[in-house]
Design an enzyme around this catalytic site. Structure first.
Site, PDB file in Angstrom:
ATOM      1  N   LYS A 393     -16.662  64.897 -85.589  1.00  0.00           N
ATOM      2  CA  LYS A 393     -17.492  63.695 -85.420  1.00  0.00           C
ATOM      3  C   LYS A 393     -16.926  62.557 -86.274  1.00  0.00           C
ATOM      4  O   LYS A 393     -16.051  62.796 -87.125  1.00  0.00           O
ATOM      5  CB  LYS A 393     -18.929  64.014 -85.843  1.00  0.00           C
ATOM      6  CG  LYS A 393     -19.080  64.421 -87.311  1.00  0.00           C
ATOM      7  CD  LYS A 393     -20.474  64.979 -87.577  1.00  0.00           C
ATOM      8  CE  LYS A 393     -20.615  65.412 -89.028  1.00  0.00           C
ATOM      9  NZ  LYS A 393     -21.894  66.106 -89.264  1.00  0.00           N
ATOM     10  N   TYR A 620     -12.104  35.980-103.929  1.00  0.00           N
ATOM     11  CA  TYR A 620     -13.400  35.318-103.711  1.00  0.00           C
ATOM     12  C   TYR A 620     -14.248  35.241-104.979  1.00  0.00           C
ATOM     13  O   TYR A 620     -14.215  36.151-105.815  1.00  0.00           O
ATOM     14  CB  TYR A 620     -14.213  36.107-102.682  1.00  0.00           C
ATOM     15  CG  TYR A 620     -13.761  35.938-101.250  1.00  0.00           C
ATOM     16  CD1 TYR A 620     -13.757  34.680-100.647  1.00  0.00           C
ATOM     17  CD2 TYR A 620     -13.387  37.047-100.494  1.00  0.00           C
ATOM     18  CE1 TYR A 620     -13.360  34.544 -99.319  1.00  0.00           C
ATOM     19  CE2 TYR A 620     -12.996  36.918 -99.174  1.00  0.00           C
ATOM     20  CZ  TYR A 620     -12.978  35.667 -98.589  1.00  0.00           C
ATOM     21  OH  TYR A 620     -12.598  35.534 -97.288  1.00  0.00           O
TER      22      TYR A 620
HETATM   23  C1  LIG Z   1     -21.638  67.308 -89.915  1.00  0.00           C
HETATM   24  C2  LIG Z   1     -22.148  68.619 -89.538  1.00  0.00           C
HETATM   25  C3  LIG Z   1     -21.429  69.781 -89.835  1.00  0.00           C
HETATM   26  C4  LIG Z   1     -20.156  69.774 -90.639  1.00  0.00           C
HETATM   27  O1  LIG Z   1     -20.462  69.620 -91.982  1.00  0.00           O
HETATM   28  P1  LIG Z   1     -19.377  69.733 -93.146  1.00  0.00           P
HETATM   29  O2  LIG Z   1     -20.163  69.827 -94.373  1.00  0.00           O
HETATM   30  O3  LIG Z   1     -18.561  68.510 -93.081  1.00  0.00           O
HETATM   31  O4  LIG Z   1     -18.588  70.948 -92.880  1.00  0.00           O
HETATM   32  C5  LIG Z   1     -21.904  70.985 -89.352  1.00  0.00           C
HETATM   33  N1  LIG Z   1     -23.057  71.052 -88.648  1.00  0.00           N
HETATM   34  C6  LIG Z   1     -23.801  69.961 -88.373  1.00  0.00           C
HETATM   35  C7  LIG Z   1     -25.056  70.103 -87.613  1.00  0.00           C
HETATM   36  C8  LIG Z   1     -23.379  68.707 -88.823  1.00  0.00           C
HETATM   37  O5  LIG Z   1     -24.109  67.645 -88.562  1.00  0.00           O
END
Ligand SMILES: *Cc1c(COP(=O)(O)O)cnc(C)c1O
Length: 728
Positions: A393, A620
């Site tokens: 993701k 800035y």
């Molecule tokens: C983001 C997410 C993960 C992965 O989590 P990590 O801590 O980065 O391994 C796994 N499951 C769900 C439901 C998530 O939202």
């Protein structure tokens, strides 16, 4: 674009095949026995050239021919043209390379225009070079056949040509018995010296390669059958060859009837082997391919060299003993071909790197080996039945979801998670296959897209399950169970409703999952809480089983869960942050540093270097005023590229020439100023490392997170779309 798959079995076989060709041209066993040498060079080694044609068929023609036959959209001719260009180039180089030898051997004396043309088109300008024009002619013919008659007809046409070729080759003795036909063949022999050429021999093997390599899976279970098939047809081919020899029917000895089944079975064996060696590095395989081509092109020249050296030095054993001759030719040829392949590879990677780096302003380098190591670590760490379902993701935590998914696919990962449907769609559009699970909420107006792009949806509670049901068409889902995080999932106490979800119409339940919310610690109250979550989840699974509901795949672990509670396992492990070689905090990352290697580096360039004088401001808002004369470098990175604004005014730094250059003033959207007063010779265009190594110094994503007061996950996932992603 389709992911490019590796075929290690096929690439490995190129080397023995090339050595067979060397054997054909050196006759290694003649010192001992004519019969044995006939078997080695005129029977066994005859497998080599058809094999090479089949490889070309698979990789150059199969896409094009297959799409034609299935009446799918027209595929581009581009790969075929690119191949023809490459072969023409190799042929051209070889012609020039062998020109002196050809002249010395008197090949080109009294050459008429017609004879030159015949040489270029059919026989080649040196004895082994017939292969290149044969590839070109064969590929063109196969394309033509497929235009005229489609799949089966084209295969038949190629078969007929081979059949005609047989009677000008191994079976010419029979042809001679029919004077009329023999006369036609003799006419032919004024155009080509042998029927073993691009017209009669290449098309059938090119087509077979295209058919067999068209993406069909060859699983291990067929291995025994295929091996028996190979042994039997090869034995029959041997019998065929010796009978033809016995009755003195052969004019030449390249083409046999049984050669066709023999190489079909052989190729299937190699495809099966390729299925189970998918982990091979693409780079190593490229080296094998270049080496085999080098062996093919170079060996006649090396033969001349070996003979020359033997004569001049008087050590004639290297000519008189056929095996010694062969072995010395092989050693020298392989060494030369390998050396050239390595140099070529190096030039190639440099060229690619230059091309990318020159273009770049700010870019992300992904370390393929680190990713592979991390995947292999998890595979070994997790129980056998638990498969990886990487979470890609937020653009794979900033790494670039598409290149990462493709790389993972190449190393055998077949399941992925994303946060939202848009991410899933983007992956599908880029050609990513396998299961893709959307972890978050999808609005009902987009249920159509779930189906269209074959995405699996998380059921986020009972009411949502009803919405999915009312959609009216079948959807793949994973059922979420809330065991204490109170984010998504139906509450685990509502076991009746959870069971109902499983029985709902239109829902194809492929999985059931929960998410652990306090797994980053393995002791204390977090451990108590995590154990309770896991127990609640497994209780739900128990009830499902009791009620006779077929339990689908289960998964509950993210990165910390896997590392801290490996015993909880499940069928899938939704590994996110750890896959990228880091953990949320610096402390945790250091603890796992032996096992997990960071995949990402972030680099940028110096735009200009300028001096500023005491009392002058930089950037800035007058937040930085120089106290003394100093050298400032302007970098082409800003917070829109993922460099946090909270690193302004000395909180952060970058590495230039292996030295730290602290940030001065506030970080801008697209640019950042750093102090390079103490770093000699900084120039416009120099590289600055934001995350990664420079000299003996390193800045990690965790350092950045710590300085910015957040976790690595946030630093990485906010990397933005602007930096190019380059896999190295
Ligand atoms: C983001 C997410 C993960 C992965 O989590 P990590 O801590 O980065 O391994 C796994 N499951 C769900 C439901 C998530 O939202």
């Amino acid at each position: 674009m389709k992911t490019k798959e590796t075929y290690a079995g096929i690439d490995f076989f190129r080397i023995p095949a090339a050595l067979f060709v060397v054997a054909i041209h050196t006759s290694p066993l003649t010192t001992w026995s004519e019969g044995a040498d006939f078997f080695l060079t005129r029977v066994l080694a005859r497998i080599a050239v058809p094999f090479f044609f089949m490889v070309t068929g698979q990789f150059v023609l199969s896409d094009y021919l297959w799409s034609r036959q299935n009446h799918r959209q027209k595929k581009s001719l581009y790969p075929i043209l690119r191949y023809l260009r490459k072969i023409l180039l190799l042929y051209g180089i070889s012609i020039v390379l062998y020109l002196p030898l050809g002249i010395y051997a008197g090949h080109y004396q009294n050459l008429t225009f017609g004879a030159a043309l015949r040489m270029l088109l059919f026989d080649g300008t040196f004895y082994h070079l017939w292969y290149f024009p044969a590839c070109i002619l064969g590929v063109l013919l196969v394309c033509l056949f497929c235009r005229l008659w489609k799949g089966k007809g084209a295969l038949a046409a190629a078969g007929v040509l081979y059949f005609i070729g047989l009677f000008g080759d191994s079976y010419f003795g029979l042809t001679e018995k029919l004077p009329g036909v023999a006369a036609i063949y003799e006419k032919g022999f004024s155009l080509w010296s042998y029927t073993r050429n691009g017209l009669f021999m290449a098309p059938i093997f090119l087509m077979l390669g295209a058919v067999m390599g068209s993406g069909k899976r060859y699983d291990k279970s067929k291995k025994a059958v295929v091996s028996v098939g190979f042994v039997c047809s090869f034995l029959l081919m041997t019998v065929e060859a010796f009978l033809l020899r016995w009755f003195e029917i052969q004019r030449h000895d390249s083409m046999y009837v049984m050669l066709i089944p023999t190489v079909i079975f052989l190729y299937q064996i190699l495809l099966i082997v390729s299925e189970s060696t998918k982990n091979a590095h693409a780079k190593d395989l490229r080296l094998l391919r270049s080496t085999s081509t080098g062996i093919y092109i170079l060996h006649p020249a090396i033969i001349v060299v070996v003979r020359g050296v033997a004569k001049v030095s008087g050590i004639t054993a290297f000519i008189d003993n056929s095996l010694l001759h062969y072995v010395s030719v092989v050693i020298l040829t392989v060494a030369a071909a390998f050396l050239i392949a390595v140099l070529q590879q190096r030039a190639f990677t440099e060229h690619i790197e230059k091309k990318h780096v020159q273009k770049s302003r700010t870019w992300i380098e992904l370390d393929r080996n680190a990713l592979r190591d991390n995947v292999n670590f998890f595979k070994a760490f997790l129980p056998e039945h638990c498969r990886l379902m990487p979470v890609i993701k937020a653009n794979a935590y900033g790494h670039g979801a598409v290149p990462l998914a493709k790389e993972l696919w190449r190393i055998g990962v077949k399941h992925f998670c994303v946060a939202c449907i848009q991410e899933g769609i983007a992956l599908r559009r880029a050609g990513v296959r396998g299961e893709i699970l959307v972890l978050g909420y999808t609005h009902p107006t987009q249920f159509d897209a779930l189906r269209k792009y074959r995405l699996s949806q998380t059921v986020i509670d009972y009411a949502y399950a009803e919405q999915l049901k009312t959609y009216g068409k079948r959807l793949h889902v994973h059922v979420g169970v809330d065991t204490g995080m109170h984010r998504l999932g139906e509450r685990c106490e509502n076991i009746g409703q959870i069971c109902e979800i499983f029985e709902m119409e239109n829902l194809i339940v492929d999985g059931v999952m929960t998410h652990l919310s306090a797994d980053e610690k393995a002791q204390g109250q977090e451990k108590v809480f995590t154990d309770r979550q896991a127990a609640a989840f497994y209780e739900v699974l128990e009830v499902l089983k009791e009620r006779g509901i077929k339990c689908p795949k289960v998964h509950l672990q993210a990165s910390y869960g896997i590392l801290n509670y490996p015993e909880l396992a499940g069928d899938y492990a939704r590994v996110g942050i750890a896959l990228y070689g880091v953990l949320s905090t610096k402390e945790d990352t250091l603890r796992w540093k032996e096992k997990l290697h960071p995949v990402l580096s972030l680099k940028t360039r110096v735009a200009v270097v300028k001096e500023i004088y005491p009392g002058e401001a930089a950037g800035y808002g007058l937040s930085f005023i120089a106290e003394h004369t100093m050298k400032v470098a302007v970098l082409t990175i800003g917070y829109a590229d993922g460099f946090p604004r909270s690193l302004s005014n000395g909180k952060g730094a970058v590495l230039i020439h292996g030295q730290k250059a602290p940030v001065i003033g506030t970080v801008c959207m697209d640019q950042t100023l750093v102090d390079v007063s103490d770093i000699p010779d900084v120039q416009s265009g120099d590289i600055a490392v934001v995350i990664g190594r420079s000299g003996s110094e390193e800045i990690t994503a965790c350092d950045l997170a710590e300085q910015a007061g957040t976790i690595t996950n946030e630093i990485l996932s906010r990397m933005g779309a602007r930096p190019e992603r380059i896999i190295i």
